[in-house]
Design a protein around this motif. Structure first.
Motif, PDB file in Angstrom:
ATOM      1  N   UNK A  41       0.829  -1.199   0.000  1.00 58.02           N
ATOM      2  CA  UNK A  41       0.000   0.000   0.000  1.00 58.02           C
ATOM      3  C   UNK A  41       0.865   1.252   0.000  1.00 58.02           C
ATOM      4  N   UNK A  42       0.331   2.308  -0.600  1.00 57.45           N
ATOM      5  CA  UNK A  42       1.038   3.587  -0.618  1.00 57.45           C
ATOM      6  C   UNK A  42       1.257   4.108   0.798  1.00 57.45           C
ATOM      7  N   UNK A  43       0.314   3.814   1.692  1.00 57.90           N
ATOM      8  CA  UNK A  43       0.447   4.255   3.080  1.00 57.90           C
ATOM      9  C   UNK A  43       1.452   3.411   3.860  1.00 57.90           C
ATOM     10  N   UNK A  44       1.976   2.330   3.257  1.00 56.91           N
ATOM     11  CA  UNK A  44       2.897   1.433   3.955  1.00 56.91           C
ATOM     12  C   UNK A  44       4.340   1.632   3.534  1.00 56.91           C
ATOM     13  N   UNK A  45       4.630   2.720   2.836  1.00 57.24           N
ATOM     14  CA  UNK A  45       6.007   3.000   2.414  1.00 57.24           C
ATOM     15  C   UNK A  45       6.439   4.335   2.992  1.00 57.24           C
ATOM     16  N   UNK A  46       7.735   4.503   3.137  1.00 57.67           N
ATOM     17  CA  UNK A  46       8.297   5.783   3.542  1.00 57.67           C
ATOM     18  C   UNK A  46       8.412   6.677   2.313  1.00 57.67           C
ATOM     19  N   UNK A  47       7.976   7.917   2.442  1.00 54.52           N
ATOM     20  CA  UNK A  47       8.142   8.856   1.350  1.00 54.52           C
ATOM     21  C   UNK A  47       9.612   9.240   1.218  1.00 54.52           C
ATOM     22  N   UNK A  48      10.042   9.686   0.031  1.00 56.09           N
ATOM     23  CA  UNK A  48      11.449  10.062  -0.148  1.00 56.09           C
ATOM     24  C   UNK A  48      11.898  11.077   0.899  1.00 56.09           C
ATOM     25  N   UNK A  49      13.047  10.773   1.500  1.00 56.90           N
ATOM     26  CA  UNK A  49      13.551  11.632   2.552  1.00 56.90           C
ATOM     27  C   UNK A  49      13.033  11.269   3.921  1.00 56.90           C
ATOM     28  N   UNK A  61       8.131   1.377 -10.043  1.00 54.23           N
ATOM     29  CA  UNK A  61       7.452   1.042 -11.287  1.00 54.23           C
ATOM     30  C   UNK A  61       7.643  -0.434 -11.603  1.00 54.23           C
ATOM     31  N   UNK A  62       6.942  -0.896 -12.634  1.00 56.74           N
ATOM     32  CA  UNK A  62       6.987  -2.303 -12.999  1.00 56.74           C
ATOM     33  C   UNK A  62       8.424  -2.744 -13.269  1.00 56.74           C
ATOM     34  N   UNK A  63       8.771  -3.880 -12.679  1.00 55.75           N
ATOM     35  CA  UNK A  63      10.109  -4.431 -12.868  1.00 55.75           C
ATOM     36  C   UNK A  63      11.081  -4.116 -11.754  1.00 55.75           C
ATOM     37  N   UNK A  64      10.772  -3.151 -10.900  1.00 50.21           N
ATOM     38  CA  UNK A  64      11.674  -2.804  -9.802  1.00 50.21           C
ATOM     39  C   UNK A  64      11.704  -3.918  -8.763  1.00 50.21           C
ATOM     40  N   UNK A  65      12.875  -4.177  -8.224  1.00 48.52           N
ATOM     41  CA  UNK A  65      13.038  -5.126  -7.134  1.00 48.52           C
ATOM     42  C   UNK A  65      13.038  -4.385  -5.805  1.00 48.52           C
ATOM     43  N   UNK A  66      12.366  -4.947  -4.818  1.00 48.26           N
ATOM     44  CA  UNK A  66      12.289  -4.318  -3.509  1.00 48.26           C
ATOM     45  C   UNK A  66      12.517  -5.367  -2.423  1.00 48.26           C
ATOM     46  N   UNK A  67      12.926  -4.883  -1.261  1.00 50.14           N
ATOM     47  CA  UNK A  67      12.919  -5.702  -0.049  1.00 50.14           C
ATOM     48  C   UNK A  67      11.850  -5.131   0.870  1.00 50.14           C
ATOM     49  N   UNK A 102      15.751   0.202   6.230  1.00 48.24           N
ATOM     50  CA  UNK A 102      16.558  -0.853   5.619  1.00 48.24           C
ATOM     51  C   UNK A 102      15.810  -1.522   4.478  1.00 48.24           C
ATOM     52  N   UNK A 103      14.496  -1.290   4.363  1.00 52.96           N
ATOM     53  CA  UNK A 103      13.717  -1.830   3.249  1.00 52.96           C
ATOM     54  C   UNK A 103      13.606  -0.783   2.157  1.00 52.96           C
ATOM     55  N   UNK A 104      13.241  -1.218   0.965  1.00 55.04           N
ATOM     56  CA  UNK A 104      13.020  -0.285  -0.131  1.00 55.04           C
ATOM     57  C   UNK A 104      13.486  -0.857  -1.458  1.00 55.04           C
ATOM     58  N   UNK A 105      13.726   0.041  -2.419  1.00 51.22           N
ATOM     59  CA  UNK A 105      14.111  -0.368  -3.768  1.00 51.22           C
ATOM     60  C   UNK A 105      15.553  -0.864  -3.770  1.00 51.22           C
ATOM     61  N   UNK A 126      15.533   6.923   2.287  1.00 53.99           N
ATOM     62  CA  UNK A 126      14.095   6.840   2.092  1.00 53.99           C
ATOM     63  C   UNK A 126      13.640   5.638   1.314  1.00 53.99           C
ATOM     64  N   UNK A 127      14.546   4.838   0.772  1.00 47.38           N
ATOM     65  CA  UNK A 127      14.172   3.582   0.148  1.00 47.38           C
ATOM     66  C   UNK A 127      13.830   3.658  -1.322  1.00 47.38           C
ATOM     67  N   UNK A 128      14.102   4.781  -2.003  1.00 47.10           N
ATOM     68  CA  UNK A 128      13.742   4.890  -3.412  1.00 47.10           C
ATOM     69  C   UNK A 128      14.924   5.250  -4.309  1.00 47.10           C
ATOM     70  N   UNK A 129      16.143   5.236  -3.784  1.00 53.42           N
ATOM     71  CA  UNK A 129      17.324   5.627  -4.544  1.00 53.42           C
ATOM     72  C   UNK A 129      18.027   4.389  -5.072  1.00 53.42           C
ATOM     73  N   UNK A 130      18.375   4.407  -6.355  1.00 52.37           N
ATOM     74  CA  UNK A 130      19.113   3.318  -6.971  1.00 52.37           C
ATOM     75  C   UNK A 130      20.489   3.808  -7.409  1.00 52.37           C
ATOM     76  N   UNK A 131      21.473   2.919  -7.360  1.00 52.80           N
ATOM     77  CA  UNK A 131      22.840   3.270  -7.745  1.00 52.80           C
ATOM     78  C   UNK A 131      23.164   2.708  -9.124  1.00 52.80           C
ATOM     79  N   UNK A 132      22.265   2.917 -10.078  1.00 53.48           N
ATOM     80  CA  UNK A 132      22.428   2.308 -11.396  1.00 53.48           C
ATOM     81  C   UNK A 132      23.579   2.920 -12.183  1.00 53.48           C
TER      82      UNK A 132
END
Length: 296
Positions: A110-118, A137-143, A163-166, A218-224
Motif C-alpha cells: 500500500x502507498x500508506x505502507x512505504x516511507x516517502x522520499x527523505x 514502477x513495474x520491474x523494480x526489485x524491492x525488499x 533498511x527496506x526499499x528499492x 528513504x528507500x527509493x534511490x538506486x545506484x544504477x
C-alpha cells in the motif's frame, strides 16, 4: 579465442547429495511410513493408512507436541507476519503496488505502507498517488516485510523501516523457500566485501557492501550509474555460485553456511564453481565445517 566446453552424458551425472549428512533432517518421500504409533495427530502433508502415518509429499518432518506434519521441499511460499521478503513490482494500481513474492498470489504494497522520499511523515495526498510510478514502477526489485496475511493467503507488505526499499545493482538468486533458515536478521554484511538479503520467500539478493550512511535515503534511490569494480563483481558472482552449490545439495542457507562455502571455494575460479564436482566438493567441505562448529 577457444574455450573448453564440457559436455556430460546422463550416465556420468554426479550425485549431488551430501553423504553422511546427519546435521539436517531426514527427507521423507510420498508413501513412506513416518510412524506406526497411533498416539500422534495427522498434520499437513500426511495421511493414515493401515494404522500407519505416511507422507503424502516429499519433505522434512516437523513435530509440535503430538502433531506431525511434512513440510514440502518444493512449494510456493506461504508468508508469515514479520517475514523478510524480496519481490518484484508487477503492477501499479490505485494506492497500491502489486508485488511478485514467489507465493500463490501477488502481494500488495500500500502507498500508506512505504516511507516517502527523505523519510517525510505525513498523510498521503492525491499528488503522491500520481507520483507512485516515480517511486516504484513495474520491474523494480524491492525488499519488504510481511505486515499482514489476508484470508485468501495473499500478503500485505510494508517498507516503513529504512533498511527496506528499492534495490539497485546486484544479483538475484531464486532457491527453495524451505532452504532459507529463519533467524533474527536476514540482512548480512559479509566480511568478504558483499551484502546479502536472505528473503524468507526463497529470493536472495546479493550486492556490494551497504554503508550505514546509505540507509537513510528513504528507500527509493538506486545506484544504477555507479561503476562497480571488477573485484566486487567477481565476489558477488562467487557468492551466487556458492549458494547454488549449497542449494544443489539441499543444505540450509544462512550467513555462516554461505561464508564457509565462500572460503572453501577460493581454490576454484568463479567459472569452475558451476562444475558439478566442484559444487559437491564445496557442499561436503561446508557441511564438515558446520558439523565441527556445532560439536565444538
Amino acid at each position: 579465442m577457444s574455450k573448453n566446453i564440457q559436455i556430460r552424458l546422463a550416465s556420468q551425472r554426479i550425485n549431488t547429495s551430501v553423504p553422511g549428512n546427519q546435521r539436517y533432517p531426514k527427507i521423507f518421500t510420498p508413501g513412506q511410513v513416518i510412524t506406526a504409533q497411533n498416539e500422534f495427530m495427522r498434520g499437513h502433508g500426511t495421511y493414515e493408512e493401515n494404522g500407519e502415518l505416511k507422507a503424502s509429499v516429499a519433505g522434512v518432518r516437523e513435530q509440535v507436541n503430538n502433531l506431525i506434519s511434512i513440510r514440502p521441499l518444493k512449494s510456493r511460499y506461504n508468508g508469515e507476519i514479520g517475514d523478510v521478503v524480496v519481490g518484484r513490482i508487477t503492477e501499479v494500481q490505485q494506492k497500491r503496488w502489486k508485488v511478485d513474492t514467489n507465493s500463490r498470489l501477488d502481494s500488495a504494497l500500500l502507498l500508506s505502507s512505504v516511507n516517502l522520499p527523505g523519510g517525510e511523515l505525513r498523510r498521503r495526498s492525491v499528488e503522491d498517488e500520481h507520483m507512485m510510478r516515480q517511486f516504484l514502477q513495474e520491474g523494480d526489485l524491492i525488499s519488504a516485510e510481511v505486515q499482514n496475511v489476508y484470508s485468501d493467503g495473499s500478503l500485505s507488505l510494508h517498507t516503513r523501516s529504512l533498511r527496506y526499499g528499492k534495490l539497485g545493482q546486484g544479483v538475484l538468486v531464486k532457491v527453495f523457500p524451505s532452504l532459507i533458515k529463519r533467524s533474527k536478521t536476514h540482512f548480512h554484511n559479509l566480511p568478504v566485501g558483499a551484502s546479502i538479503i536472505l528473503g524468507n520467500n526463497g529470493l536472495i539478493w546479493i550486492c556490494t557492501s551497504i554503508n550505514n550512511s546509505e540507509e537513510s535515503v528513504g528507500g527509493f534511490v538506486q545506484n544504477l550509474e555507479e561503476v562497480v569494480p571488477r573485484q566486487e563483481r567477481e565476489t558477488i558472482c562467487r557468492i551466487r555460485n556458492c549458494i547454488l552449490a549449497l542449494t544443489q545439495s539441499k543444505m540450509m542457507l544462512y550467513d555462516t553456511s554461505i561464508l564457509y562455502a565462500y572460503e572453501e571455494s577460493l581454490k576454484y575460479s568463479v567459472a569452475e564453481l558451476l562444475i558439478p564436482e566442484a559444487m559437491l566438493d564445496i557442499a561436503i567441505l561446508t557441511q564438515q565445517r558446520l558439523t565441527m562448529l556445532e560439536n565444538a
